[in-house]
Design a protein around this motif. Structure first.
Motif: not given
Ligand code: PLP
Length: 398
Positions: A69-71, A78-81, A220-225, A231-235
């Motif tokens: 989940f995101t905002g 943005n999170l993907a790219l 495959d990604i690093d988090p932005l927040l 959210e599993g440390g992704v957000r």
């Protein structure tokens, strides 16, 4: 919304479904616990978030653990790219199209300024991609393709299945901005194995301010927040519980009702489109007439300002849009229509009508009753041409 309002701007945002509001309300009041708390009061809320995750996953045929989940949709893009770029660094290569939403277009340009290579593929006059152009691009495992599932202005649907096949054959990853497609057309991330897929609640009858990103493999990604385990440390960040519940409910409704709704909405859209093209002089359809969302039509009325049409429609309580064309205060026509090679005057008069499950036949007929008069009135004010001088169809301009 007053009962007199005829809302045909559903690609901008949608009415929150009453079932969604009903599902959300208890989470503002009775069930306000923090889902991370140890006590049962919080734990029960956590369980309901997981139900919502299953509901979102169900609409995409994903695993619940792949839904984050995101905002909003922009954050998901943005999170993907940016997340991919943060993981891969300067060797990142991005391949995208010139008609993406600004959430992708500007993020790609931003990353390009910070060292990522960027290729923006052109589209044809129907807003369609040439897959041979894509195939001719060098790609490797540091390449991320980003192509929208469906265009917000024209509704044109990109061949994401084929694009994904090309990405997979060449070892690249693929993100799709499916913000306009989710809930309107079937999406199956198992059959079409994209790596990332962005969606946004307020385009499918959930509230504004909630989105989600499907991520096939979070490594495959690093988090932005950063700064929380959510959210599993992704957000990181305490979850927006009521909105997550609302998004889950909206996805459940979309999954249940999509086949029937699609047929009904498409028939109404076709009735509107055919009616306008038959009765409004100098009306021209923008975008591929076939590979298109069932709810969207984008029509130009040559030699008239789109804003004029919108203002006069507004006097009848009819809400449409100039197709994200003009940012407030700017007279620049839509980047999407310009990328399709649509002439300046035609792009300026583009008007987007986007329907929803709540659109009725009476509403469509009301639009068809008033629009030809609006077009004639505006043309009579045009310094260029009067309606009776307009040839149908108009000659195509370069
Ligand atoms: N992508 C597309 C195709 C959109 O149409 C939109 C919104 O109009 C977005 C992304 C951004 O979504 P949000 O408004 O949730 O940030």
């Amino acid at each position: 919304m007053s009962s007199e309002t005829i809302y045909l701007d559903n690609n901008a945002t949608t009415r929150v479904a009453p079932e969604v509001i009903e599902a959300m309300l208890p989470y503002f009041d009775g069930h306000y616990g923090n889902p991370s708390s140890i006590h049962r009061f919080g734990g029960n809320v956590h369980k309901q978030i997981e139900v919502a995750r299953e509901q979102v996953a169900g609409l995409l045929n994903a695993k619940p653990s792949q839904v984050y989940f995101t905002g909003c949709g922009s954050e998901s893009d943005n999170l993907a790219l940016q997340g991919f770029y943060r993981r891969q660094g300067h060797c990142t290569k991005l391949i995208s199209s010139s008609v993406e939403h600004h959430a992708v277009l500007y993020t790609c340009k931003y990353l390009n300024r910070h060292g990522a290579a960027l290729t923006e593929l052109a589209v044809d006059e129907n807003g369609m991609l040439n897959l041979d152009d894509l195939k001719s691009q060098p790609m490797d495992d540091r390449t991320l393709l980003s192509f929208m599932w469906a265009n917000n202005e024209t509704g044109v649907i990109f061949p994401i299945e084929k694009i994904t096949e090309i990405a997979k054959e060449r070892g690249a990853l693929i993100h799709t901005d499916a913000v306009q497609a989710v809930g309107k057309v079937p999406i199956d991330v198992t059959a079409t194995p994209v790596d990332f897929l962005a969606l946004s609640g307020h385009k499918l009858h959930a509230p504004k301010g909630i989105g989600a990103l499907f991520i096939r493999d979070a490594t495959d990604i690093d988090p932005l927040l950063i700064g929380g385990h959510q959210e599993g440390g992704v957000r990181a960040g305490t979850e927006n519980v009521p909105y997550i519940i609302g998004l889950g409910k909206a996805c459940e409704l979309a999954r249940k009702n999509m086949p029937e709704e699609n047929t009904r909405v498409r028939a109404l859209r076709d009735r509107l489109e055919k009616g306008i093209l038959a009765t409004c002089k100098g009306a021209l359809l923008n975008g591929d007439p076939v590979a298109r969302l069932p709810n969207t039509t984008n029509i130009s009325f040559e030699f008239i300002e789109g804003e004029g049409i919108l203002l006069l429609l507004d006097e009848y309580g009819i809400c449409a849009s100039s197709g994200s064309a003009c940012t407030t205060g700017s007279l620049e026509p839509s980047h999407v229509l310009r990328a399709m090679g649509v002439a300046y005057t035609r792009a300026h008069s583009a008007t987007r009508f986007s329907l929803s499950r709540y659109t009725t036949e009476e509403e469509i007929d009301k639009v068809l009753a008033v629009l030809p008069g609006i077009v004639d009135k505006l043309r009579s004010l045009s310094p260029y041409i009067k309606s009776e001088e307009v040839q149908v169809p108009l000659p195509v301009q370069g």
